[in-house]
Design a protein around this motif. Structure first.
Motif: not given
Ligand SMILES: [Zn+2]
Ligand SMILES: [Zn+2]
Length: 383
Positions: A100, A102, A135-136, A356
């Motif tokens: 994603c 991050h 966060e996910e 993802h």
């Molecule tokens: Zn994500």
């Protein structure tokens, strides 16, 4: 457009990013990542607070002049995805991947912090750096807030690099940006029996099928055409054999909305439809709802700082909202702020995959642009 300090630090930030990418960690397990984050911040001369909400790290850069406190947030977690890219810095951890971006968010905020340390003499206020876990899911922002990270914070900014946007394209939107992401589960209890004698059973599969089709009207018939909502059934289970009508079936899915009133209205309709429709098929339907991240709503003022920064850098600028969820929403419920997107799609179309995806990748040329954007936002806020 890009200041020399950013250019000079870009390779260091890319190296950091590649290190994070090789060693992805899932939510609330970001021990290696957060140790690296704290180590880098200390090397910059910052005092860190560590272990907030398990792995969160914060630090404050106090300008030489008084002024507001602007929080800059990065998320550190990866996903349970087995990486399938051909990148030389691909994940070394089986079944885990930074799918994603991050890893980039974390590295970019570290680089930004390093440069901000040299800008202290002219900063009117404080920059609070927040590196958060999970966060996910299940969500690191809310426990970080419970631990007090928003104390004294006046504004908050967060960035997401985006594979759907061309590299260098900025999208920032005042108002609703990302949806509230809630989930529901429906259980249907019928009467099992022989598949050849359906009249002696109450078939929960047929009831589930009818109910799933009926749920398609929640958005098309019960939601204003001027509002946005999604109801998706994503899992369905029931039955064990070809010749048995099962006793039970169940299905679950997600509801995405921007407006609390829309969410409440959809929930109320579900509560009516599930028992009544199931009853009409001779079955009993029950319904569970669980709340996810709230809708993410941007405040207009911090959006202006991002817009101005993008204009000064002559980057293409647009607005963008998605029905995806994002836990930055929790901070923005408490303090005015903005969550914005910077395009980082790879140049070659065959390398573009959605967030993802096992082949997900981003263009590292977004790194200096992201740092410069953050620095200009800080200058716009703490001037
Ligand atoms: Zn994500
Ligand atoms: Zn993300």
């Amino acid at each position: 457009m890009i200041r020399p300090e950013v250019e000079a630090l870009t390779q260091t930030v890319i190296d950091l990013r590649r290190d994070f990418h090789r060693h992805p960690e899932l939510g609330f397990q970001e021990f290696r990542t957060s140790a690296k984050v704290a180590e880098f911040l200390k090397q910059c001369g910052l005092e860190t607070t560590e272990g907030i909400a398990v792995t969160g790290v914060t630090a404050e850069i106090r300008g030489d002049h008084p002024g507001p406190t602007l929080m800059l947030r990065a998320d550190m977690d990866a996903l349970p995805v087995a990486e399938e890219t051909d990148l030389e810095f691909a994940s070394l951890e089986a079944g885990k991947m930074h799918a994603c971006g991050h890893d980039l968010h974390t590295a970019i905020l570290l680089g930004t912090a390093r440069i901000l340390m040299d800008m202290k003499p002219r900063l009117k206020g404080t920059v609070k750096l927040v590196f958060q876990p999970a966060e996910e899911g299940p969500g690191g922002a809310d426990p970080m807030i419970q631990a007090g990270v928003l104390q004294g914070v006046d504004y908050a900014l967060g960035l997401h690099l985006w594979s759907d946007l061309p590299c260098g394209h900025v999208a920032v939107t005042p108002g609703p940006v990302m949806a509230a992401a809630d989930t529901f589960r429906v259980k249907i209890h019928g009467k099992g029996g022989h598949a050849a004698y359906p009249h002696e059973s109450a078939d929960p599969i047929v009831a589930a099928s009818a109910l799933i089709m009926a749920l398609q009207t929640l958005v098309s018939r019960n939601t204003s055409p001027f509002d946005s909502a999604v109801v998706s059934v994503t899992q369905i289970n029931g039955g064990t054999a070809d010749n048995i009508i099962p006793e039970r079936a169940e299905f679950s899915g997600t509801i995405r909305t921007f407006q609390p009133a829309t969410k409440a209205a959809l929930l109320a309709r579900l509560e009516e439809m599930v028992p009544s429709l199931c009853k009409s098929y001779g079955t009993v339907g029950t319904f569970e709802f669980s709340e996810g991240y709230p809708a993410l709503i941007n405040n207009p003022l911090p959006c202006q700082w991002v817009q101005r920064a993008a204009e000064e850098m002559r980057l293409p600028l647009s607005t963008q909202a998605t029905m995806g969820g994002e836990d930055m929403a929790y901070y923005l419920q408490k303090v005015p702020g903005a969550f914005f997107f910077l395009g980082a799609a790879p140049d070659q179309p065959e390398r573009v995959f959605p967030h993802h995806h096992p082949k997900f990748q981003l263009d590292e040329r977004a790194v200096p642009l992201a740092m410069e954007l953050f620095l200009r936002c800080v200058e716009n806020c703490l001037k």
